[in-house]
Design an enzyme around this catalytic site. Structure first.
Site, PDB file in Angstrom:
ATOM      1  N   MET A  26     -13.529   0.239  -6.511  1.00  0.00           N
ATOM      2  CA  MET A  26     -14.850   0.082  -7.130  1.00  0.00           C
ATOM      3  C   MET A  26     -15.322  -1.367  -6.995  1.00  0.00           C
ATOM      4  O   MET A  26     -16.204  -1.811  -7.735  1.00  0.00           O
ATOM      5  CB  MET A  26     -14.813   0.503  -8.602  1.00  0.00           C
ATOM      6  N   GLY A  32      -4.506  -7.447  -5.880  1.00  0.00           N
ATOM      7  CA  GLY A  32      -3.906  -6.105  -5.920  1.00  0.00           C
ATOM      8  C   GLY A  32      -4.566  -5.176  -4.909  1.00  0.00           C
ATOM      9  O   GLY A  32      -3.893  -4.455  -4.167  1.00  0.00           O
ATOM     10  N   HIS A  33      -5.913  -5.195  -4.858  1.00  0.00           N
ATOM     11  CA  HIS A  33      -6.620  -4.356  -3.872  1.00  0.00           C
ATOM     12  C   HIS A  33      -6.263  -4.798  -2.448  1.00  0.00           C
ATOM     13  O   HIS A  33      -6.061  -3.972  -1.562  1.00  0.00           O
ATOM     14  CB  HIS A  33      -8.140  -4.511  -4.028  1.00  0.00           C
ATOM     15  N   GLY A 147      -2.926   2.454  -5.936  1.00  0.00           N
ATOM     16  CA  GLY A 147      -1.999   1.592  -6.656  1.00  0.00           C
ATOM     17  C   GLY A 147      -1.319   2.322  -7.804  1.00  0.00           C
ATOM     18  O   GLY A 147      -1.918   3.168  -8.466  1.00  0.00           O
ATOM     19  N   GLN A 153      -3.679   8.310 -12.519  1.00  0.00           N
ATOM     20  CA  GLN A 153      -4.667   8.591 -11.469  1.00  0.00           C
ATOM     21  C   GLN A 153      -3.954   8.958 -10.159  1.00  0.00           C
ATOM     22  O   GLN A 153      -4.316   9.924  -9.483  1.00  0.00           O
ATOM     23  CB  GLN A 153      -5.550   7.363 -11.264  1.00  0.00           C
ATOM     24  N   SER A 185      -6.039  -6.704 -12.572  1.00  0.00           N
ATOM     25  CA  SER A 185      -7.030  -5.667 -12.853  1.00  0.00           C
ATOM     26  C   SER A 185      -8.408  -6.307 -12.817  1.00  0.00           C
ATOM     27  O   SER A 185      -8.576  -7.456 -13.231  1.00  0.00           O
ATOM     28  CB  SER A 185      -6.785  -5.094 -14.252  1.00  0.00           C
ATOM     29  N   SER A 186      -9.376  -5.534 -12.341  1.00  0.00           N
ATOM     30  CA  SER A 186     -10.742  -6.058 -12.333  1.00  0.00           C
ATOM     31  C   SER A 186     -11.185  -6.409 -13.747  1.00  0.00           C
ATOM     32  O   SER A 186     -11.980  -7.322 -13.950  1.00  0.00           O
ATOM     33  CB  SER A 186     -11.695  -5.024 -11.746  1.00  0.00           C
TER      34      SER A 186
HETATM   35  O1  PAF Z   1      -9.055   3.174  -9.063  1.00  0.00           O
HETATM   36  C1  PAF Z   1     -10.269   3.025  -8.830  1.00  0.00           C
HETATM   37  O2  PAF Z   1     -10.745   1.928  -8.523  1.00  0.00           O
HETATM   38  C2  PAF Z   1     -11.199   4.217  -8.948  1.00  0.00           C
HETATM   39  O3  PAF Z   1     -10.792   5.072  -9.971  1.00  0.00           O
HETATM   40  C3  PAF Z   1     -11.377   4.990  -7.633  1.00  0.00           C
HETATM   41  C4  PAF Z   1     -10.063   5.604  -7.172  1.00  0.00           C
HETATM   42  C5  PAF Z   1     -11.902   4.045  -6.550  1.00  0.00           C
HETATM   43  C6  PAF Z   1     -12.379   6.125  -7.821  1.00  0.00           C
HETATM   44  O4  PAF Z   1     -13.637   5.642  -8.207  1.00  0.00           O
END
Ligand code: PAF
Length: 281
Positions: A26, A32-33, A147, A153, A185-186
């Protein structure tokens, strides 16, 4: 790096490729990303990231409008991490009409923990991920990297892919942490300097919970969870849950379950920021 702002542009960019490796995000990217992007790189013949702030997974009182949008910095970081294609659809391209058709995950997995405190969250996540998969991986199949920081999730997405027989391999990325142990985390960006110092207490509480749980007799395993909640509350946090679950289905452990098969998960609010973390043990 090619930037695709529509599904049509994305399909054109991916046409020459046989097996994309995909990291959905997002935006408001952090290390982390970028670690997930680097992990994805050798897993496909083209590395794709998406940036889309998905309205469907925010409750009305949550931070959809204020969720940080850091476009320029995100693009620069993705490019430096080796991303080949960035899919950043506009909202009316991904949702050109109200998204009435939604993916409802298994309530046994999705209605507890995060799903209990954020009702509908995993419907929103599953729906957008299904749609992003259709856009990025729908022509070819491929790999997607998620992650472990968002542990539940990851499990919901794994189950979705398995039960819909999607031709997608889901790969888990380890949680990236700051030097003091705070999971990146964002939402860490919302913390005041004092809160940022305190924030590491969540991962410490999970470590302590795992230690105490592993050291307690089967009949006494509720106590470490209560103690962990109380310890954070005493420091000024508002905990939603700190709990030990089985890694395979996130159900409470059976008597015979022991370390090596478990995960301690926690979510708690510090000031106005809700943080989550987990620790496999
Ligand atoms: O983990 C996230 O950033 C969001 O939940 C995702 C998987 C991009 C879905 O919007």
């Amino acid at each position: 790096m090619i930037i695709a702002r529509s599904i049509a542009d994305l399909r054109q960019a991916l046409a020459p490729h046989r097996r994309p490796a995909f990291v959905p995000t997002m935006g408001n990217l952090h290390e982390g990303h970028l670690a997930l992007v680097r992990q994805a790189k050798p897993l496909g013949d083209v590395t794709v990231a998406s940036i889309f702030v998905n309205r469907l997974q925010f409750l009305p009182h949550e931070d959809f409008d204020s969720y940080p949008r850091t476009w320029e910095a995100d693009c620069a970081q993705l490019q430096a991490a080796g991303c080949d294609v960035l899919f950043a659809p506009r909202e009316n391209d991904l949702y050109p009409e109200p998204q009435a058709f939604k993916v409802h995950p298994d309530p046994l997995l999705a209605d507890m923990l995060e799903g209990h405190f954020r009702p509908g969250f995993f419907i929103g996540v599953s729906t957008v991920v299904m749609k992003l998969f259709a856009c990025v991986l729908g022509q070819t199949g491929g790999t997607a990297v998620f992650g472990k920081k968002d542990y539940q999730q990851l499990m919901v997405i794994r189950q979705m892919v398995r039960q819909f027989a999607l031709p997608i391999d889901i790969v888990a990325g380890e949680t990236s942490r700051a030097a003091d142990g705070l999971a990146l985390s964002s939402r860490n960006g919302y913390l005041t300097p004092e809160e940022r110092q305190e924030a590491v207490a969540l991962s410490e509480a999970l470590r302590q919970l795992a230690r105490q749980w592993a050291g307690s007799a089967p009949g006494e395993r509720a106590a470490p969870e209560l103690q962990a909640v109380e310890a954070l509350r005493a420091r000024g946090w508002q905990p939603d849950y700190l709990t030990v679950r089985r890694r395979d289905n996130l159900q409470p452990p059976e008597v015979q379950d022991g370390p090596g098969t478990l995960v301690a998960l926690g979510a708690a609010r510090l000031g106005s920021t809700r943080l989550i973390d987990n620790l496999e043990f």
